[in-house]
Write a protein that holds these residues in place. Structure first.
Motif, PDB file in Angstrom:
ATOM      1  N   LEU A 261      33.189  43.440  44.843  1.00 41.83           N
ATOM      2  CA  LEU A 261      32.213  42.309  45.190  1.00 41.83           C
ATOM      3  C   LEU A 261      30.645  42.928  45.837  1.00 41.83           C
ATOM      4  O   LEU A 261      29.856  42.495  45.592  1.00 41.83           O
ATOM      5  CB  LEU A 261      32.946  41.362  46.065  1.00 41.83           C
ATOM      6  N   ARG A 262      31.098  43.833  46.524  1.00 43.41           N
ATOM      7  CA  ARG A 262      29.751  44.457  47.424  1.00 43.41           C
ATOM      8  C   ARG A 262      29.054  45.469  46.631  1.00 43.41           C
ATOM      9  O   ARG A 262      27.835  45.451  46.775  1.00 43.41           O
ATOM     10  CB  ARG A 262      30.125  44.921  48.692  1.00 43.41           C
ATOM     11  N   GLU A 263      29.624  46.190  45.505  1.00 44.05           N
ATOM     12  CA  GLU A 263      28.993  47.305  45.149  1.00 44.05           C
ATOM     13  C   GLU A 263      28.818  47.070  43.542  1.00 44.05           C
ATOM     14  O   GLU A 263      28.070  48.307  42.988  1.00 44.05           O
ATOM     15  CB  GLU A 263      29.755  48.741  45.545  1.00 44.05           C
ATOM     16  N   HIS A 264      29.446  46.483  42.951  1.00 43.05           N
ATOM     17  CA  HIS A 264      29.329  46.579  41.570  1.00 43.05           C
ATOM     18  C   HIS A 264      28.789  45.189  40.724  1.00 43.05           C
ATOM     19  O   HIS A 264      29.071  45.210  39.689  1.00 43.05           O
ATOM     20  CB  HIS A 264      30.958  46.757  40.982  1.00 43.05           C
ATOM     21  N   ILE A 265      28.598  44.176  41.530  1.00 42.37           N
ATOM     22  CA  ILE A 265      27.981  43.041  41.284  1.00 42.37           C
ATOM     23  C   ILE A 265      26.592  43.086  40.679  1.00 42.37           C
ATOM     24  O   ILE A 265      25.920  43.789  41.618  1.00 42.37           O
ATOM     25  CB  ILE A 265      28.231  41.723  42.190  1.00 42.37           C
ATOM     26  N   VAL A 266      26.276  42.925  39.586  1.00 45.35           N
ATOM     27  CA  VAL A 266      24.910  43.054  39.139  1.00 45.35           C
ATOM     28  C   VAL A 266      24.153  41.843  38.698  1.00 45.35           C
ATOM     29  O   VAL A 266      24.565  41.127  37.799  1.00 45.35           O
ATOM     30  CB  VAL A 266      24.931  44.220  37.954  1.00 45.35           C
ATOM     31  N   GLY A 267      22.899  41.814  39.245  1.00 44.16           N
ATOM     32  CA  GLY A 267      22.211  40.717  39.057  1.00 44.16           C
ATOM     33  C   GLY A 267      21.838  40.600  37.581  1.00 44.16           C
ATOM     34  O   GLY A 267      21.666  41.706  37.073  1.00 44.16           O
ATOM     35  N   THR A 268      21.514  39.409  37.073  1.00 40.00           N
ATOM     36  CA  THR A 268      20.922  39.056  35.602  1.00 40.00           C
ATOM     37  C   THR A 268      19.857  38.220  35.525  1.00 40.00           C
ATOM     38  O   THR A 268      19.670  37.653  36.540  1.00 40.00           O
ATOM     39  CB  THR A 268      21.878  38.631  34.496  1.00 40.00           C
ATOM     40  N   GLU A 269      19.224  38.175  34.632  1.00 44.87           N
ATOM     41  CA  GLU A 269      18.234  37.240  34.359  1.00 44.87           C
ATOM     42  C   GLU A 269      18.700  35.890  33.478  1.00 44.87           C
ATOM     43  O   GLU A 269      17.695  35.016  33.252  1.00 44.87           O
ATOM     44  CB  GLU A 269      16.821  37.869  33.625  1.00 44.87           C
ATOM     45  N   VAL A 270      19.903  35.875  33.322  1.00 47.71           N
ATOM     46  CA  VAL A 270      20.539  34.886  32.489  1.00 47.71           C
ATOM     47  C   VAL A 270      20.587  33.528  33.553  1.00 47.71           C
ATOM     48  O   VAL A 270      20.949  33.679  34.847  1.00 47.71           O
ATOM     49  CB  VAL A 270      22.226  34.999  32.367  1.00 47.71           C
ATOM     50  N   GLU A 271      20.267  32.398  33.086  1.00 51.69           N
ATOM     51  CA  GLU A 271      20.328  31.100  33.896  1.00 51.69           C
ATOM     52  C   GLU A 271      21.823  30.657  33.765  1.00 51.69           C
ATOM     53  O   GLU A 271      22.290  30.270  32.795  1.00 51.69           O
ATOM     54  CB  GLU A 271      19.287  30.053  33.336  1.00 51.69           C
ATOM     55  N   GLY A 272      22.430  30.864  35.205  1.00 52.35           N
ATOM     56  CA  GLY A 272      23.742  30.514  34.988  1.00 52.35           C
ATOM     57  C   GLY A 272      24.033  28.933  35.350  1.00 52.35           C
ATOM     58  O   GLY A 272      23.454  28.308  36.091  1.00 52.35           O
ATOM     59  N   ASP A 273      24.865  28.430  34.450  1.00 48.06           N
ATOM     60  CA  ASP A 273      25.165  26.831  34.432  1.00 48.06           C
ATOM     61  C   ASP A 273      26.323  26.642  35.393  1.00 48.06           C
ATOM     62  O   ASP A 273      27.444  26.972  34.811  1.00 48.06           O
ATOM     63  CB  ASP A 273      25.465  26.243  33.122  1.00 48.06           C
ATOM     64  N   TRP A 274      26.173  26.206  36.448  1.00 50.53           N
ATOM     65  CA  TRP A 274      27.329  26.273  37.461  1.00 50.53           C
ATOM     66  C   TRP A 274      28.364  25.139  37.135  1.00 50.53           C
ATOM     67  O   TRP A 274      29.591  25.053  37.308  1.00 50.53           O
ATOM     68  CB  TRP A 274      26.817  26.018  38.931  1.00 50.53           C
ATOM     69  N   VAL A 275      28.109  24.027  36.282  1.00 49.54           N
ATOM     70  CA  VAL A 275      28.791  23.172  35.695  1.00 49.54           C
ATOM     71  C   VAL A 275      29.941  23.778  34.522  1.00 49.54           C
ATOM     72  O   VAL A 275      31.188  23.738  34.900  1.00 49.54           O
ATOM     73  CB  VAL A 275      28.224  21.876  34.887  1.00 49.54           C
ATOM     74  N   ASP A 276      29.388  24.618  33.636  1.00 51.46           N
ATOM     75  CA  ASP A 276      30.006  25.359  32.957  1.00 51.46           C
ATOM     76  C   ASP A 276      31.126  26.219  33.768  1.00 51.46           C
ATOM     77  O   ASP A 276      32.187  26.363  33.363  1.00 51.46           O
ATOM     78  CB  ASP A 276      29.338  26.374  32.199  1.00 51.46           C
ATOM     79  N   GLY A 277      30.582  26.852  34.724  1.00 51.85           N
ATOM     80  CA  GLY A 277      31.494  27.780  35.563  1.00 51.85           C
ATOM     81  C   GLY A 277      32.489  26.922  36.196  1.00 51.85           C
ATOM     82  O   GLY A 277      33.680  27.639  36.385  1.00 51.85           O
ATOM     83  N   LEU A 278      32.299  25.708  36.737  1.00 56.54           N
ATOM     84  CA  LEU A 278      33.162  24.785  37.427  1.00 56.54           C
ATOM     85  C   LEU A 278      34.432  24.404  36.217  1.00 56.54           C
ATOM     86  O   LEU A 278      35.594  24.413  36.527  1.00 56.54           O
ATOM     87  CB  LEU A 278      32.617  23.504  37.857  1.00 56.54           C
ATOM     88  N   VAL A 279      33.887  24.144  34.973  1.00 55.60           N
ATOM     89  CA  VAL A 279      35.062  23.741  33.960  1.00 55.60           C
ATOM     90  C   VAL A 279      35.803  24.943  33.700  1.00 55.60           C
ATOM     91  O   VAL A 279      36.991  24.797  33.932  1.00 55.60           O
ATOM     92  CB  VAL A 279      34.141  23.376  32.732  1.00 55.60           C
ATOM     93  N   VAL A 280      35.261  26.074  33.538  1.00 54.73           N
ATOM     94  CA  VAL A 280      36.074  27.243  33.338  1.00 54.73           C
ATOM     95  C   VAL A 280      37.013  27.525  34.479  1.00 54.73           C
ATOM     96  O   VAL A 280      38.034  27.838  34.294  1.00 54.73           O
ATOM     97  CB  VAL A 280      35.319  28.483  32.983  1.00 54.73           C
ATOM     98  N   ALA A 281      36.442  27.320  35.685  1.00 56.13           N
ATOM     99  CA  ALA A 281      37.336  27.687  36.963  1.00 56.13           C
ATOM    100  C   ALA A 281      38.512  26.827  36.891  1.00 56.13           C
ATOM    101  O   ALA A 281      39.569  27.076  37.267  1.00 56.13           O
ATOM    102  CB  ALA A 281      36.543  27.572  38.074  1.00 56.13           C
ATOM    103  N   LEU A 282      38.269  25.429  36.578  1.00 57.43           N
ATOM    104  CA  LEU A 282      39.255  24.317  36.542  1.00 57.43           C
ATOM    105  C   LEU A 282      40.322  24.712  35.513  1.00 57.43           C
ATOM    106  O   LEU A 282      41.631  24.541  35.806  1.00 57.43           O
ATOM    107  CB  LEU A 282      38.839  22.984  36.418  1.00 57.43           C
ATOM    108  N   ASP A 283      39.826  25.106  34.405  1.00 53.20           N
ATOM    109  CA  ASP A 283      40.914  25.456  33.281  1.00 53.20           C
ATOM    110  C   ASP A 283      41.661  26.935  33.763  1.00 53.20           C
ATOM    111  O   ASP A 283      42.966  27.016  33.621  1.00 53.20           O
ATOM    112  CB  ASP A 283      40.142  25.742  32.039  1.00 53.20           C
TER     113      ASP A 283
END
Length: 210
Positions: free
Chosen positions: A68-90
């Motif tokens: 988490l501290r050393e290998h997370i790389v930022g992107t220019e992709v617009e992240g949809d937190w709603v999509d992320g939440l749906v996937v997390a629930l599944d």
């Protein structure tokens, strides 16, 4: 759940603090990581730009903290937190199926800065209620009104760099400066607040993260 973009360093540092805390507490809690706003796509629902960690559910360890501290790389992709939440629930449903957990918890780290598909709000609310014992927490920025003067949230002002560890080996919380909401953030905040209200979840700022 982590969002990849401009706040990458701050958010990944705070997420690593949560994992690190589990290590010091020596709990048997298990967790998994879902990333949104990624360049790739790795999830059973095929939601674009959302990736689930290949480790699935696991206990806290130093490899995860380091990742988490050393290998997370930022992107220019617009992240949809709603999509992320749906996937997390599944993901939570799949990983907990056939197992006994006292509580299931989703922690969403996001500044809500990118447009999201609010049409799925009811699906998320129903999904949380169907799983019965899911606790949703949103951790985001500390907002300020536009007419307020800038005041640093903490002794280090707007320096987002990780701080030296404490005597227990734990890193101090990153410091940052509160900023006004954008229009997109106002819209997203309204959506996440509705979800939290209807599912009895919680919300807090990065500076007040427990």
């Amino acid at each position: 759940m982590l969002k990849f973009k401009n706040k990458k360093l701050l958010i990944s540092e705070c997420a690593s603090l949560l994992v690190e805390r589990k290590l010091f507490e020596e709990t048997k809690d298990e967790f998994g990581l879902v990333f949104f706003g990624t360049e790739g796509t790795k999830n059973p629902l095929s939601y674009e730009n959302v990736e689930i960690s290949k480790r699935g559910f696991c206990r806290a360890d130093w490899d995860t903290v380091k990742y988490l501290r050393e290998h997370i790389v930022g992107t220019e992709v617009e992240g949809d937190w709603v999509d992320g939440l749906v996937v997390a629930l599944d993901f939570l449903r799949r990983e907990s199926e056939g197992k006994k957990y006292t509580t299931l918890k989703i922690v969403l780290f996001s500044d809500l800065g990118c447009p999201a598909n609010a049409d799925q709000m009811d699906d998320i609310i129903n999904g949380i209620k169907l799983l019965d014992n899911v606790d949703l927490t949103h951790i985001g920025p500390e907002w300020k009104d536009e007419d307020e003067e800038d005041e640093p949230n903490g002794m280090n002002g707007n320096n987002d760099e990780p701080k030296p560890g404490t005597s227990r080996g734990e890193a101090e919380k990153p410091r940052y400066t509160a900023k006004p909401r954008t229009k997109t953030q106002e819209i997203n905040e309204n959506v996440i607040n509705q979800i939290i209200h209807q599912t009895e979840g919680t919300a807090c700022s990065l500076g007040n993260m427990q």
